[in-house]
Write a protein that holds these residues in place. Structure first.
Motif, PDB file in Angstrom:
ATOM      1  N   ILE A  41       0.873  -1.176   0.000  1.00  0.00           N
ATOM      2  CA  ILE A  41       0.000   0.000   0.000  1.00  0.00           C
ATOM      3  C   ILE A  41       0.905   1.218   0.000  1.00  0.00           C
ATOM      4  O   ILE A  41       1.655   1.446   0.942  1.00  0.00           O
ATOM      5  N   ASP A  43      -0.244   4.472  -0.591  1.00  0.00           N
ATOM      6  CA  ASP A  43      -0.963   5.600  -0.010  1.00  0.00           C
ATOM      7  C   ASP A  43      -2.429   5.213   0.084  1.00  0.00           C
ATOM      8  O   ASP A  43      -2.927   4.458  -0.745  1.00  0.00           O
ATOM      9  N   GLN A  44      -3.117   5.730   1.083  1.00  0.00           N
ATOM     10  CA  GLN A  44      -4.545   5.476   1.183  1.00  0.00           C
ATOM     11  C   GLN A  44      -5.234   6.558   1.995  1.00  0.00           C
ATOM     12  O   GLN A  44      -4.635   7.189   2.847  1.00  0.00           O
ATOM     13  N   ARG A  45      -6.489   6.757   1.650  1.00  0.00           N
ATOM     14  CA  ARG A  45      -7.365   7.651   2.420  1.00  0.00           C
ATOM     15  C   ARG A  45      -8.637   6.862   2.702  1.00  0.00           C
ATOM     16  O   ARG A  45      -9.158   6.184   1.812  1.00  0.00           O
ATOM     17  N   ILE A  46      -9.117   6.967   3.935  1.00  0.00           N
ATOM     18  CA  ILE A  46     -10.272   6.176   4.353  1.00  0.00           C
ATOM     19  C   ILE A  46     -11.292   7.080   5.033  1.00  0.00           C
ATOM     20  O   ILE A  46     -10.931   7.949   5.830  1.00  0.00           O
ATOM     21  N   ARG A  61     -12.755   3.689   0.783  1.00  0.00           N
ATOM     22  CA  ARG A  61     -11.295   3.668   0.743  1.00  0.00           C
ATOM     23  C   ARG A  61     -10.813   4.042  -0.649  1.00  0.00           C
ATOM     24  O   ARG A  61     -11.313   3.561  -1.651  1.00  0.00           O
ATOM     25  N   GLU A  62      -9.824   4.914  -0.662  1.00  0.00           N
ATOM     26  CA  GLU A  62      -9.094   5.228  -1.883  1.00  0.00           C
ATOM     27  C   GLU A  62      -7.661   4.804  -1.609  1.00  0.00           C
ATOM     28  O   GLU A  62      -7.055   5.261  -0.633  1.00  0.00           O
ATOM     29  N   ALA A  63      -7.140   3.908  -2.430  1.00  0.00           N
ATOM     30  CA  ALA A  63      -5.798   3.386  -2.175  1.00  0.00           C
ATOM     31  C   ALA A  63      -4.976   3.371  -3.452  1.00  0.00           C
ATOM     32  O   ALA A  63      -5.499   3.229  -4.552  1.00  0.00           O
ATOM     33  N   ARG A  64      -3.692   3.529  -3.257  1.00  0.00           N
ATOM     34  CA  ARG A  64      -2.721   3.426  -4.351  1.00  0.00           C
ATOM     35  C   ARG A  64      -1.721   2.359  -3.934  1.00  0.00           C
ATOM     36  O   ARG A  64      -1.253   2.344  -2.797  1.00  0.00           O
TER      37      ARG A  64
END
Length: 100
Positions: A41, A43-46, A61-64
């Motif tokens: 992972i 980067d992520q925003r939750i 969840r937005e994840a890279r």
């Protein structure tokens, strides 16, 4: 009746015998990839929101992800992987609006 020293030795032997049978440490949420590859992972925003009217928890969840490919996967692409998230019940899954 057993002596305390004998009980301690028996307990230590039991722990030594059972320890290899314990599962390895695992993260609660994690990517799962093919053998020879690895995914992390990056980067992520939750966003977690509770709706009291419907008693539903929303988890957005937005994840890279980044990864490394090796072996035969390098020729085949190896970009396919899964992501595991433990939940207490079967979730309803949908794509979220990017504006969220």
């Amino acid at each position: 009746m057993r002596s305390p020293a004998r009980s301690s030795r028996a307990c230590a032997a039991l722990v030594a015998f059972l320890t290899p049978l314990l599962p390895a440490a695992a993260r609660a949420c994690c990517p799962a990839w093919r053998a020879g590859s690895m995914v992390r992972i990056a980067d992520q925003r939750i966003l977690v929101a509770w709706d009291p009217a419907t008693q539903v928890e929303h988890f957005v969840r937005e994840a890279r992800f980044t990864g490394e490919r090796g072996g035969a996967d390098r020729q085949e692409g190896g970009d396919d992987f899964g992501f595991l998230v433990p939940t207490p019940t079967e979730p309803e899954i949908a794509e979220a609006d990017g504006a969220v």
